[in-house]
Design a protein around this motif. Sequence first.
Motif, PDB file in Angstrom:
ATOM      1  N   ASP A   1      80.354  35.887  28.369  1.00 22.96           N
ATOM      2  CA  ASP A   1      80.476  34.885  27.316  1.00 22.96           C
ATOM      3  C   ASP A   1      79.083  34.338  26.974  1.00 22.96           C
ATOM      4  O   ASP A   1      78.167  34.346  27.796  1.00 22.96           O
ATOM      5  N   GLU A   2      78.940  33.899  25.757  1.00 19.81           N
ATOM      6  CA  GLU A   2      77.646  33.463  25.240  1.00 19.81           C
ATOM      7  C   GLU A   2      77.027  32.364  26.087  1.00 19.81           C
ATOM      8  O   GLU A   2      75.815  32.352  26.332  1.00 19.81           O
ATOM      9  N   GLU A   3      77.835  31.441  26.565  1.00 21.00           N
ATOM     10  CA  GLU A   3      77.289  30.313  27.305  1.00 21.00           C
ATOM     11  C   GLU A   3      76.667  30.735  28.634  1.00 21.00           C
ATOM     12  O   GLU A   3      75.728  30.105  29.112  1.00 21.00           O
ATOM     13  N   SER A   4      77.178  31.800  29.235  1.00 21.98           N
ATOM     14  CA  SER A   4      76.575  32.296  30.479  1.00 21.98           C
ATOM     15  C   SER A   4      75.176  32.824  30.209  1.00 21.98           C
ATOM     16  O   SER A   4      74.238  32.580  30.987  1.00 21.98           O
ATOM     17  N   ALA A   5      75.017  33.563  29.122  1.00 21.38           N
ATOM     18  CA  ALA A   5      73.696  34.066  28.759  1.00 21.38           C
ATOM     19  C   ALA A   5      72.760  32.920  28.390  1.00 21.38           C
ATOM     20  O   ALA A   5      71.572  32.928  28.755  1.00 21.38           O
ATOM     21  N   VAL A   6      73.263  31.941  27.693  1.00 21.15           N
ATOM     22  CA  VAL A   6      72.450  30.789  27.312  1.00 21.15           C
ATOM     23  C   VAL A   6      72.013  30.016  28.554  1.00 21.15           C
ATOM     24  O   VAL A   6      70.867  29.537  28.639  1.00 21.15           O
ATOM     25  N   ALA A   7      72.905  29.900  29.533  1.00 18.55           N
ATOM     26  CA  ALA A   7      72.560  29.204  30.774  1.00 18.55           C
ATOM     27  C   ALA A   7      71.425  29.923  31.498  1.00 18.55           C
ATOM     28  O   ALA A   7      70.513  29.289  32.051  1.00 18.55           O
ATOM     29  N   ARG A   8      71.462  31.266  31.500  1.00 19.69           N
ATOM     30  CA  ARG A   8      70.366  32.012  32.118  1.00 19.69           C
ATOM     31  C   ARG A   8      69.072  31.792  31.345  1.00 19.69           C
ATOM     32  O   ARG A   8      68.001  31.629  31.943  1.00 19.69           O
TER      33      ARG A   8
ATOM     34  N   THR B   1      63.271  29.437  23.942  1.00 21.41           N
ATOM     35  CA  THR B   1      64.364  28.470  24.039  1.00 21.41           C
ATOM     36  C   THR B   1      65.709  29.186  24.040  1.00 21.41           C
ATOM     37  O   THR B   1      65.800  30.373  23.737  1.00 21.41           O
ATOM     38  N   THR B   2      66.756  28.424  24.333  1.00 19.97           N
ATOM     39  CA  THR B   2      68.098  29.007  24.346  1.00 19.97           C
ATOM     40  C   THR B   2      68.558  29.406  22.942  1.00 19.97           C
ATOM     41  O   THR B   2      69.343  30.351  22.797  1.00 19.97           O
ATOM     42  N   ASP B   3      68.067  28.728  21.914  1.00 19.04           N
ATOM     43  CA  ASP B   3      68.466  29.096  20.555  1.00 19.04           C
ATOM     44  C   ASP B   3      67.997  30.503  20.191  1.00 19.04           C
ATOM     45  O   ASP B   3      68.594  31.151  19.331  1.00 19.04           O
ATOM     46  N   THR B   4      66.943  30.967  20.825  1.00 13.85           N
ATOM     47  CA  THR B   4      66.475  32.328  20.575  1.00 13.85           C
ATOM     48  C   THR B   4      67.523  33.342  21.015  1.00 13.85           C
ATOM     49  O   THR B   4      67.735  34.370  20.361  1.00 13.85           O
ATOM     50  N   VAL B   5      68.210  33.070  22.105  1.00 10.46           N
ATOM     51  CA  VAL B   5      69.318  33.932  22.537  1.00 10.46           C
ATOM     52  C   VAL B   5      70.459  33.863  21.536  1.00 10.46           C
ATOM     53  O   VAL B   5      71.034  34.888  21.151  1.00 10.46           O
ATOM     54  N   ARG B   6      70.780  32.676  21.106  1.00  9.18           N
ATOM     55  CA  ARG B   6      71.914  32.497  20.191  1.00  9.18           C
ATOM     56  C   ARG B   6      71.672  33.181  18.845  1.00  9.18           C
ATOM     57  O   ARG B   6      72.586  33.810  18.289  1.00  9.18           O
ATOM     58  N   VAL B   7      70.467  33.073  18.306  1.00  7.87           N
ATOM     59  CA  VAL B   7      70.183  33.640  16.987  1.00  7.87           C
ATOM     60  C   VAL B   7      69.846  35.123  17.076  1.00  7.87           C
ATOM     61  O   VAL B   7      70.422  35.948  16.358  1.00  7.87           O
ATOM     62  N   ASN B   8      68.905  35.470  17.965  1.00 11.31           N
ATOM     63  CA  ASN B   8      68.391  36.841  17.986  1.00 11.31           C
ATOM     64  C   ASN B   8      69.425  37.868  18.417  1.00 11.31           C
ATOM     65  O   ASN B   8      69.415  38.995  17.924  1.00 11.31           O
ATOM     66  N   TYR B   9      70.287  37.495  19.349  1.00  7.14           N
ATOM     67  CA  TYR B   9      71.282  38.462  19.805  1.00  7.14           C
ATOM     68  C   TYR B   9      72.660  38.168  19.229  1.00  7.14           C
ATOM     69  O   TYR B   9      73.187  38.944  18.425  1.00  7.14           O
ATOM     70  N   TYR B  10      73.230  37.026  19.589  1.00  4.68           N
ATOM     71  CA  TYR B  10      74.602  36.744  19.158  1.00  4.68           C
ATOM     72  C   TYR B  10      74.700  36.570  17.639  1.00  4.68           C
ATOM     73  O   TYR B  10      75.674  37.014  17.020  1.00  4.68           O
ATOM     74  N   GLY B  11      73.699  35.949  17.039  1.00  6.05           N
ATOM     75  CA  GLY B  11      73.720  35.798  15.587  1.00  6.05           C
ATOM     76  C   GLY B  11      73.601  37.130  14.869  1.00  6.05           C
ATOM     77  O   GLY B  11      74.301  37.382  13.887  1.00  6.05           O
ATOM     78  N   ALA B  12      72.722  38.000  15.387  1.00  2.00           N
ATOM     79  CA  ALA B  12      72.547  39.310  14.756  1.00  2.00           C
ATOM     80  C   ALA B  12      73.788  40.183  14.923  1.00  2.00           C
ATOM     81  O   ALA B  12      74.234  40.852  13.979  1.00  2.00           O
ATOM     82  N   VAL B  13      74.361  40.193  16.125  1.00  2.00           N
ATOM     83  CA  VAL B  13      75.566  40.989  16.363  1.00  2.00           C
ATOM     84  C   VAL B  13      76.720  40.483  15.498  1.00  2.00           C
ATOM     85  O   VAL B  13      77.489  41.273  14.929  1.00  2.00           O
ATOM     86  N   ALA B  14      76.839  39.158  15.383  1.00  2.00           N
ATOM     87  CA  ALA B  14      77.897  38.588  14.547  1.00  2.00           C
ATOM     88  C   ALA B  14      77.682  38.921  13.075  1.00  2.00           C
ATOM     89  O   ALA B  14      78.645  39.146  12.326  1.00  2.00           O
TER      90      ALA B  14
END
Length: 258
Positions: free
Chosen positions: A131-138, A76-89
């Motif tokens: 930007d995060e939303e571009s990666a989430v869209a992919r 899912t898209t949340d996997t991108v948000r948590v695994n990458y952007y959440g970890a980097v943040a």
Amino acid sequence: MSTYVVTGAASGIGLVTAEILSGRGHRVLGVDLRGSDIDADLATGAGRTAMVEQITARTDGRIDAIVACAGLSSPTTDTVRVNYYGAVATLGGLRPLLAGSPAPRAVAVVSMASIFPPDERLLALLLDGADEESAVARAAELAADERAPQIYGTTKRALSLWLRSRAPEPAWAGAGIPLNAVAPGIIETPMTTDLIATEEAKTALLKTVPMPLNGIAKPEVVGNLIAWLTSAENTHLCGQVVFVDGGSDAVLRGASTW
């Protein structure tokens, strides 16, 4: 006594790591969506900011180690948000709090799935600073068809490569902070419950993820490694991705290394 921050601390590897560290006399602040010391949704910018603010307030702005363990395996898209952007943040947002520690250190949890072929477009979006939303869209495009399983491995590869490039920089190595990662194989956690529910399922999974050394592992195996990597004894490992996978990396990649 050192002060540790462990994300993903409500279950699995994060929970066991927090228990190991607490058992050794350290103060541990756990972070998770719910059920830990600090509730924060690392899939959102607001949640990431709130996590940093709460940890800063509860530690007077000084910690000794970061364990960025929070992660999802769903396609899912949340996997991108948590695994990458959440970890980097998590790593970037908490790094300034390490400044007052006599032995600062940080570890991220990636996966042996990082060696599987990624979705190159998603990987490029993550690493090129889109930007995060571009990666989430992919990721949403991938989630809609048979490419969905690539999301998880791609996020873990991106985090591994981000860490490899950042670890030697002045903000990390130059500040005396060892930044490394662990890459687990199949671990008995709630994330893998359905995947290893039967002997047939285990056999099928181990054909994809071979683990000739002692097979599927308990989370304590990973937690003990994290405890050492975040200890004062670790002074010179820099940007390493340590595969704790029973041999999967060696079997699948042979002589290849990072």
